[in-house]
Design a protein around this motif. Structure first.
Motif, PDB file in Angstrom:
ATOM      1  N   ILE A  18      16.163   4.942  29.389  1.00  0.00           N
ATOM      2  CA  ILE A  18      15.473   3.653  29.419  1.00  0.00           C
ATOM      3  C   ILE A  18      16.511   2.541  29.297  1.00  0.00           C
ATOM      4  O   ILE A  18      17.582   2.743  28.733  1.00  0.00           O
ATOM      5  N   SER A  19      16.187   1.390  29.851  1.00  0.00           N
ATOM      6  CA  SER A  19      17.061   0.228  29.742  1.00  0.00           C
ATOM      7  C   SER A  19      16.358  -0.808  28.872  1.00  0.00           C
ATOM      8  O   SER A  19      15.148  -1.002  28.977  1.00  0.00           O
ATOM      9  N   VAL A  20      17.111  -1.478  28.030  1.00  0.00           N
ATOM     10  CA  VAL A  20      16.549  -2.513  27.166  1.00  0.00           C
ATOM     11  C   VAL A  20      17.193  -3.844  27.546  1.00  0.00           C
ATOM     12  O   VAL A  20      18.415  -3.959  27.594  1.00  0.00           O
ATOM     13  N   VAL A  21      16.350  -4.830  27.823  1.00  0.00           N
ATOM     14  CA  VAL A  21      16.822  -6.169  28.187  1.00  0.00           C
ATOM     15  C   VAL A  21      16.193  -7.147  27.191  1.00  0.00           C
ATOM     16  O   VAL A  21      15.134  -7.703  27.443  1.00  0.00           O
ATOM     17  N   PRO A  22      16.862  -7.326  26.041  1.00  0.00           N
ATOM     18  CA  PRO A  22      16.284  -8.131  24.957  1.00  0.00           C
ATOM     19  C   PRO A  22      16.653  -9.610  25.031  1.00  0.00           C
ATOM     20  O   PRO A  22      16.990 -10.233  24.028  1.00  0.00           O
ATOM     21  N   SER A  23      16.587 -10.184  26.198  1.00  0.00           N
ATOM     22  CA  SER A  23      17.024 -11.558  26.385  1.00  0.00           C
ATOM     23  C   SER A  23      16.148 -12.544  25.623  1.00  0.00           C
ATOM     24  O   SER A  23      14.940 -12.347  25.485  1.00  0.00           O
ATOM     25  N   ILE A  24      16.765 -13.614  25.158  1.00  0.00           N
ATOM     26  CA  ILE A  24      16.007 -14.683  24.517  1.00  0.00           C
ATOM     27  C   ILE A  24      15.903 -15.890  25.449  1.00  0.00           C
ATOM     28  O   ILE A  24      15.333 -16.908  25.096  1.00  0.00           O
ATOM     29  N   TRP A  25      16.450 -15.768  26.667  1.00  0.00           N
ATOM     30  CA  TRP A  25      16.432 -16.854  27.650  1.00  0.00           C
ATOM     31  C   TRP A  25      15.303 -16.661  28.645  1.00  0.00           C
ATOM     32  O   TRP A  25      14.889 -15.547  28.920  1.00  0.00           O
ATOM     33  N   PHE A  26      14.867 -17.733  29.241  1.00  0.00           N
ATOM     34  CA  PHE A  26      13.863 -17.690  30.292  1.00  0.00           C
ATOM     35  C   PHE A  26      14.578 -17.433  31.613  1.00  0.00           C
ATOM     36  O   PHE A  26      14.816 -18.347  32.397  1.00  0.00           O
ATOM     37  N   GLU A  27      14.951 -16.196  31.825  1.00  0.00           N
ATOM     38  CA  GLU A  27      15.705 -15.829  33.017  1.00  0.00           C
ATOM     39  C   GLU A  27      14.773 -15.811  34.222  1.00  0.00           C
ATOM     40  O   GLU A  27      13.707 -15.209  34.186  1.00  0.00           O
ATOM     41  N   ILE A  74      12.476  -1.836  28.806  1.00  0.00           N
ATOM     42  CA  ILE A  74      11.814  -2.540  27.711  1.00  0.00           C
ATOM     43  C   ILE A  74      12.463  -3.916  27.699  1.00  0.00           C
ATOM     44  O   ILE A  74      13.681  -4.034  27.529  1.00  0.00           O
ATOM     45  N   ALA A  75      11.668  -4.955  27.930  1.00  0.00           N
ATOM     46  CA  ALA A  75      12.215  -6.297  28.085  1.00  0.00           C
ATOM     47  C   ALA A  75      11.436  -7.319  27.273  1.00  0.00           C
ATOM     48  O   ALA A  75      10.251  -7.142  26.993  1.00  0.00           O
ATOM     49  N   SER A  76      12.125  -8.399  26.941  1.00  0.00           N
ATOM     50  CA  SER A  76      11.462  -9.531  26.294  1.00  0.00           C
ATOM     51  C   SER A  76      10.367 -10.055  27.214  1.00  0.00           C
ATOM     52  O   SER A  76      10.491  -9.996  28.438  1.00  0.00           O
ATOM     53  N   ASN A  77       9.325 -10.597  26.628  1.00  0.00           N
ATOM     54  CA  ASN A  77       8.174 -11.040  27.413  1.00  0.00           C
ATOM     55  C   ASN A  77       8.289 -12.500  27.845  1.00  0.00           C
ATOM     56  O   ASN A  77       7.335 -13.269  27.745  1.00  0.00           O
ATOM     57  N   VAL A  78       9.442 -12.881  28.347  1.00  0.00           N
ATOM     58  CA  VAL A  78       9.654 -14.256  28.791  1.00  0.00           C
ATOM     59  C   VAL A  78      10.202 -14.293  30.209  1.00  0.00           C
ATOM     60  O   VAL A  78      10.839 -13.350  30.674  1.00  0.00           O
TER      61      VAL A  78
END
Length: 131
Positions: free
Chosen positions: A32-41, A58-62
């Motif tokens: 699995i890949s995790v993309v825990p960004s806090i930016w609005f990419e 699994i990614a941030s919901n933004v």
């Protein structure tokens, strides 16, 4: 600090730096890949690379991440900046590891749009709002 916390857990490995040419092998070996960004990419490349490699995310919901990840279909989202919610997602997959294969299978059946298709979609939105 993370290495100290993870020491003794054979499931976790720190691989260090890598070359771009190494990405296909890295994705092939991962579950699995995790993309825990806090930016609005708007175009999260790491997310697209993982999905193109049939790797659930699994990614941030933004931003663009929340537009591409459908919970239970091609990965899972978690509330941006919420480490506990991210940990819940991990615990869920640890309790039901068969979900990872289901996600991978789903991803194989949902090819990513080509660059031309994406361009056409963006142009359509642009021209629709430019009037």
């Amino acid at each position: 600090m993370l290495q100290r916390i993870a020491s003794g857990d054979r499931r976790i490995s720190f691989r260090g730096t890598y070359a771009e040419a190494d990405l296909p092998l890295i994705y092939q070996e991962a579950d699995i890949s995790v993309v825990p960004s806090i930016w609005f990419e708007n175009y999260p490349l790491a997310l697209y690379e993982a999905l193109a490699s049939h790797l659930p995310v699994i990614a941030s919901n933004v931003g663009g991440m929340s537009e591409k990840i459908v919970d239970g279909l091609n990965g899972y989202t978690f509330r941006v900046g919420d480490a506990r919610h991210l940990a819940e997602r991990f615990r869920m997959l640890l309790r039901k590891p068969e979900l990872i294969n289901t996600l991978k299978s789903n991803i194989r059946e949902m090819p990513l749009p080509s660059a031309d298709d994406e361009l056409a979609a963006y142009e359509s939105v642009y021209y629709q709002h430019a009037r």
